[in-house]
Scaffold this motif. Sequence first.
Motif, PDB file in Angstrom:
ATOM      1  N   CYS A 107      -2.565   1.830  -4.841  1.00 22.82           N
ATOM      2  CA  CYS A 107      -3.030   3.039  -4.178  1.00 22.82           C
ATOM      3  C   CYS A 107      -4.546   3.045  -4.262  1.00 22.82           C
ATOM      4  O   CYS A 107      -5.177   1.993  -4.208  1.00 22.82           O
ATOM      5  CB  CYS A 107      -2.389   4.285  -4.769  1.00 22.82           C
ATOM      6  SG  CYS A 107      -2.636   4.487  -6.547  1.00 22.82           S
ATOM      7  N   ALA A 124      -0.255   6.414   5.996  1.00 25.65           N
ATOM      8  CA  ALA A 124      -0.598   5.528   7.105  1.00 25.65           C
ATOM      9  C   ALA A 124      -2.090   5.557   7.435  1.00 25.65           C
ATOM     10  O   ALA A 124      -2.677   4.525   7.769  1.00 25.65           O
ATOM     11  CB  ALA A 124       0.225   5.899   8.335  1.00 25.65           C
ATOM     12  N   GLU A 177       0.874  -1.172   0.000  1.00 17.76           N
ATOM     13  CA  GLU A 177       0.000   0.000   0.000  1.00 17.76           C
ATOM     14  C   GLU A 177       0.908   1.217   0.000  1.00 17.76           C
ATOM     15  O   GLU A 177       1.708   1.409   0.921  1.00 17.76           O
ATOM     16  CB  GLU A 177      -0.876  -0.026   1.247  1.00 17.76           C
ATOM     17  CG  GLU A 177      -1.561   1.268   1.584  1.00 17.76           C
ATOM     18  CD  GLU A 177      -2.621   1.655   0.592  1.00 17.76           C
ATOM     19  OE1 GLU A 177      -2.325   2.541  -0.243  1.00 17.76           O
ATOM     20  OE2 GLU A 177      -3.726   1.122   0.650  1.00 17.76           O
ATOM     21  N   THR A 178       0.823   2.041  -1.039  1.00 15.69           N
ATOM     22  CA  THR A 178       1.743   3.177  -1.177  1.00 15.69           C
ATOM     23  C   THR A 178       1.128   4.501  -0.752  1.00 15.69           C
ATOM     24  O   THR A 178       1.766   5.539  -0.881  1.00 15.69           O
ATOM     25  CB  THR A 178       2.251   3.282  -2.623  1.00 15.69           C
ATOM     26  OG1 THR A 178       1.136   3.391  -3.502  1.00 15.69           O
ATOM     27  CG2 THR A 178       3.103   2.083  -2.992  1.00 15.69           C
ATOM     28  N   ARG A 179      -0.115   4.453  -0.253  1.00 11.85           N
ATOM     29  CA  ARG A 179      -0.717   5.672   0.297  1.00 11.85           C
ATOM     30  C   ARG A 179      -0.201   5.852   1.718  1.00 11.85           C
ATOM     31  O   ARG A 179       0.569   5.051   2.233  1.00 11.85           O
ATOM     32  CB  ARG A 179      -2.243   5.563   0.300  1.00 11.85           C
ATOM     33  CG  ARG A 179      -2.839   5.407  -1.090  1.00 11.85           C
ATOM     34  CD  ARG A 179      -4.351   5.242  -1.053  1.00 11.85           C
ATOM     35  NE  ARG A 179      -4.698   4.030  -0.310  1.00 11.85           N
ATOM     36  CZ  ARG A 179      -5.914   3.779   0.182  1.00 11.85           C
ATOM     37  NH1 ARG A 179      -6.888   4.642   0.017  1.00 11.85           N
ATOM     38  NH2 ARG A 179      -6.164   2.656   0.823  1.00 11.85           N
ATOM     39  N   PRO A 220       4.420   4.199   2.320  1.00  8.53           N
ATOM     40  CA  PRO A 220       4.025   5.376   1.551  1.00  8.53           C
ATOM     41  C   PRO A 220       5.117   5.773   0.553  1.00  8.53           C
ATOM     42  O   PRO A 220       6.304   5.778   0.880  1.00  8.53           O
ATOM     43  CB  PRO A 220       3.831   6.453   2.623  1.00  8.53           C
ATOM     44  CG  PRO A 220       3.520   5.685   3.873  1.00  8.53           C
ATOM     45  CD  PRO A 220       4.354   4.437   3.760  1.00  8.53           C
ATOM     46  N   CYS A 245       2.595  -2.840  -5.992  1.00  6.70           N
ATOM     47  CA  CYS A 245       2.178  -1.577  -5.379  1.00  6.70           C
ATOM     48  C   CYS A 245       0.750  -1.225  -5.764  1.00  6.70           C
ATOM     49  O   CYS A 245       0.336  -1.433  -6.901  1.00  6.70           O
ATOM     50  CB  CYS A 245       3.111  -0.460  -5.835  1.00  6.70           C
ATOM     51  SG  CYS A 245       4.826  -0.699  -5.362  1.00  6.70           S
ATOM     52  N   ASN A 302       2.433  -1.389   4.521  1.00  6.60           N
ATOM     53  CA  ASN A 302       2.316   0.029   4.188  1.00  6.60           C
ATOM     54  C   ASN A 302       3.699   0.624   4.002  1.00  6.60           C
ATOM     55  O   ASN A 302       4.546   0.554   4.894  1.00  6.60           O
ATOM     56  CB  ASN A 302       1.561   0.760   5.295  1.00  6.60           C
ATOM     57  CG  ASN A 302       1.275   2.210   4.977  1.00  6.60           C
ATOM     58  OD1 ASN A 302       1.366   3.064   5.842  1.00  6.60           O
ATOM     59  ND2 ASN A 302       0.888   2.516   3.759  1.00  6.60           N
ATOM     60  N   PHE A 308      -4.014   3.487   4.972  1.00  8.21           N
ATOM     61  CA  PHE A 308      -3.736   2.078   5.260  1.00  8.21           C
ATOM     62  C   PHE A 308      -4.556   1.605   6.454  1.00  8.21           C
ATOM     63  O   PHE A 308      -5.102   0.503   6.438  1.00  8.21           O
ATOM     64  CB  PHE A 308      -2.242   1.897   5.519  1.00  8.21           C
ATOM     65  CG  PHE A 308      -1.826   0.476   5.764  1.00  8.21           C
ATOM     66  CD1 PHE A 308      -1.746  -0.426   4.716  1.00  8.21           C
ATOM     67  CD2 PHE A 308      -1.470   0.042   7.029  1.00  8.21           C
ATOM     68  CE1 PHE A 308      -1.335  -1.737   4.925  1.00  8.21           C
ATOM     69  CE2 PHE A 308      -1.062  -1.260   7.253  1.00  8.21           C
ATOM     70  CZ  PHE A 308      -0.994  -2.150   6.200  1.00  8.21           C
ATOM     71  N   ARG A 339      -7.295  -1.594   3.709  1.00  6.93           N
ATOM     72  CA  ARG A 339      -6.121  -2.186   3.063  1.00  6.93           C
ATOM     73  C   ARG A 339      -6.461  -3.589   2.597  1.00  6.93           C
ATOM     74  O   ARG A 339      -7.356  -4.245   3.121  1.00  6.93           O
ATOM     75  CB  ARG A 339      -4.927  -2.212   4.004  1.00  6.93           C
ATOM     76  CG  ARG A 339      -5.149  -3.102   5.207  1.00  6.93           C
ATOM     77  CD  ARG A 339      -4.084  -2.917   6.263  1.00  6.93           C
ATOM     78  NE  ARG A 339      -4.498  -3.552   7.497  1.00  6.93           N
ATOM     79  CZ  ARG A 339      -5.276  -2.986   8.413  1.00  6.93           C
ATOM     80  NH1 ARG A 339      -5.721  -1.758   8.240  1.00  6.93           N
ATOM     81  NH2 ARG A 339      -5.611  -3.641   9.509  1.00  6.93           N
TER      82      ARG A 339
END
Length: 139
Positions: free
Chosen positions: A89, A52, A48-50, A67, A87, A65, A55, A59
């Motif tokens: 988002c 915290a 998960e690249t968004r 970011p 990855c 996680n 997440f 998720r």
Amino acid sequence: MTNTLRFPPADPATAAAFFAAELAFDADPEDVVRDLRAGTAAGFQLVETRGAQAFADARIPTAINLPYREVDETTTKDLDRSLVYVCYCESFQCNAATKGALALAGLGFRVKRLSGGITAWRAAGYPVEGALSGATCAC
């Protein structure tokens, strides 16, 4: 002449090479969920690249996680370099997965991007963990 055929299609060999290359960069949510359900996800890790909070809100199960803004040698020092990092988002309208994949690839990791992000995942009815407080992009 039709609009569709105004630009002629590529020859089959060129088309095959193009589409194979495209699949080298993206993973389909259905393929990922099938692997997770079958217990055959040993070769990849969802990322998960968004941020915290996103997440924590929602998720994909088994995801970690990371970011995209925080991807560097320090935050990735414990990642297994033998894995492929998939990855994701929020959606096609968010590019945090692309930025995260770019950063990871720049550090020497093998990467893919999950098509459609968690929005496509949820739309398909696949499981999501977290508080589920919304689907806004918190990149």
